[in-house]
Design an enzyme around this catalytic site. Structure first.
Site, short mmCIF file in Angstrom:
data_model
loop_
_atom_site.label_atom_id
_atom_site.label_comp_id
_atom_site.label_asym_id
_atom_site.label_seq_id
_atom_site.Cartn_x
_atom_site.Cartn_y
_atom_site.Cartn_z
N GLY A 12 0.86 -1.18 0.00
CA GLY A 12 0.00 0.00 0.00
C GLY A 12 0.89 1.23 0.00
O GLY A 12 1.60 1.48 0.97
N SER A 19 5.96 4.40 3.15
CA SER A 19 5.55 3.34 2.22
C SER A 19 6.52 3.22 1.05
O SER A 19 6.69 2.13 0.49
CB SER A 19 4.11 3.55 1.75
OG SER A 19 3.94 4.81 1.14
N MET A 38 -4.06 3.77 -2.89
CA MET A 38 -5.49 3.75 -2.55
C MET A 38 -6.05 5.15 -2.57
O MET A 38 -5.56 6.02 -1.85
CB MET A 38 -5.69 3.17 -1.14
CG MET A 38 -5.38 1.72 -1.01
SD MET A 38 -5.47 1.20 0.74
CE MET A 38 -3.72 0.94 1.06
N CYS A 103 -10.12 2.72 9.80
CA CYS A 103 -9.55 2.72 8.45
C CYS A 103 -8.63 1.51 8.25
O CYS A 103 -8.67 0.85 7.22
CB CYS A 103 -8.78 4.02 8.21
SG CYS A 103 -8.00 4.11 6.60
N CYS A 200 -6.90 11.06 8.13
CA CYS A 200 -6.63 10.77 6.72
C CYS A 200 -7.43 11.64 5.77
O CYS A 200 -6.90 12.21 4.83
CB CYS A 200 -6.86 9.29 6.42
SG CYS A 200 -7.88 8.41 7.59
#
Length: 373
Positions: A12, A19, A38, A103, A200
């Site tokens: 992800g 990441s 995403m 989430c 987020c």
């Protein structure tokens, strides 16, 4: 040595440094790596720039640099249905939700994991600061990240054994400065990108302004527990238990100059209770009730255990005794705790292992429920 090239790991990728380094490390370890961006929220920043578009460009740049395929997948509907609706419902109910927990449970390790499996993934990986330890019998334990300041097991506490079986956290043994250094050494496009903050989907925006777009504010009375009128509040959803700022009352009321804090709420009467002193009597509790209690491995239907717990992110652990019945728990504290907030997570630990957690429903002081909702 095992041949990692036959093991597909879907990462992800958010467009951030964590990441990016996750994908880089897995690629260097020889895994078959795919990057997935995403898109969970349709958003523009205050300059009219779609932040997701900018982040996706960063994902593309990093993926090209390290030589992995990458795709974008849209989870806006799942996010709205499973995370955002919950977020709004909690505020309507007078609680203070933690959308990051939901989430992770519903999007990053459910919708994303399901999607990754359709791509033939053996594992998914994220840039979270946590560690997994696999027993020989296949049982997976989730441990705190090495970087105490960044450890994110609090937000991952609702993950199931099935989800953990399929998860890798390549940054878990690293500290944040090391991650930045790896990104800079590799010349990654995201090496100097600042960390995202805030929820987020809100990003850097004004929280009050954002919330009022979805929930109409209902101003009401602000008063002390003794019944003294302290003016008006802007809407209960804007305040959380133990909060100091934003009350607009300063030190002008009361004999001493101690600061004022939110010490309670009455949703039915739309009253915000305030009091003076960081350790105000009404902010201290001795136990809590939790629901949606969940463990990362199979546990008996009913049991009692002694362990440590966190009641908010980046808080030192506290010793507790937990009595579990199904998905409910009563948590008794060894020492009184301040500002136990309905809607937030309570997360259980045994040493460095994160055992699971639940959502706080009520706080008690010596058996008496505190009016926090």
């Amino acid at each position: 040595m095992s041949d990692n090239s036959k093991i597909r790991v879907v990462v992800g990728m958010s467009g951030g440094v964590d990441s990016s380094v996750t994908a880089l490390l897995l690629k260097e370890q020889g895994y078959d790596v795919i990057g997935i961006f995403m898109k969970n929220w349709d958003d523009t920043d205050e300059f009219g720039v779609c932040t997701a578009t900018e982040d996706y460009k960063d994902v593309a740049a990093v993926a090209d640099q390290i030589g992995i395929p990458y795709y974008s997948v849209n989870f806006e509907k799942e996010y709205w249905d499973r995370v955002f609706e919950y977020f709004l419902a909690e505020y309507r109910a007078g609680r203070t939700p933690n959308p990051d927990v939901m989430c992770n449970k519903e999007i990053k390790f459910k919708a994303f994991l399901d999607y990754a499996l359709t791509l033939g993934a053996d594992y998914v990986a994220t840039g979270h600061y946590a560690q997994v330890k696999r027993d020989q019998d296949g049982l997976v334990h989730m441990l705190r990240g090495k970087d105490n300041n960044k450890d994110q097991t609090y937000f991952l506490s609702q993950l199931s054994q099935e989800q953990l079986q399929k998860t890798m956290f390549p940054l878990g043994h690293l500290e944040k400065p090391e991650v930045r250094a790896i990104a800079e050494r590799a010349g990654l496009a995201t090496a100097k990108k600042k960390d995202s903050t805030g929820i987020c989907f809100i990003g850097e925006k004004n929280f009050k302004e954002f919330l009022s777009q979805y929930l109409p504010a209902q101003p009401g009375r602000m008063m002390t527990l003794e019944g003294r009128d302290m003016g008006q509040h802007a809407g209960l959803m804007y305040y959380t238990i133990g909060q100091r700022g934003g009350l607009g009352i300063g030190g002008q009321h009361g004999g001493d100059n101690e600061p004022w804090f939110v010490v309670g709420k009455d949703l039915s009467q739309n009253i915000l209770y305030v009091g003076q002193g960081f350790y105000h009597d009404n902010l201290m509790s001795t136990s809590l009730d939790a629901s949606q209690v969940h463990f990362t491995k199979e546990m008996p239907e009913e049991f009692t255990m002694e362990c440590t717990a966190k009641f908010r992110y980046r808080q030192p652990d506290s010793k507790v005794t937990v009595t579990v019945k199904g998905d409910k728990a009563v948590v008794n504290f060894d020492k009184p705790q301040r500002a136990i907030t309905p809607g937030q997570g309570v997360v259980f630990y045994d040493g460095d292992e994160c055992l699971g957690g639940g959502l706080i429903d009520r706080a008690y002081k010596n058996g008496q429920v505190l009016q926090y909702i």
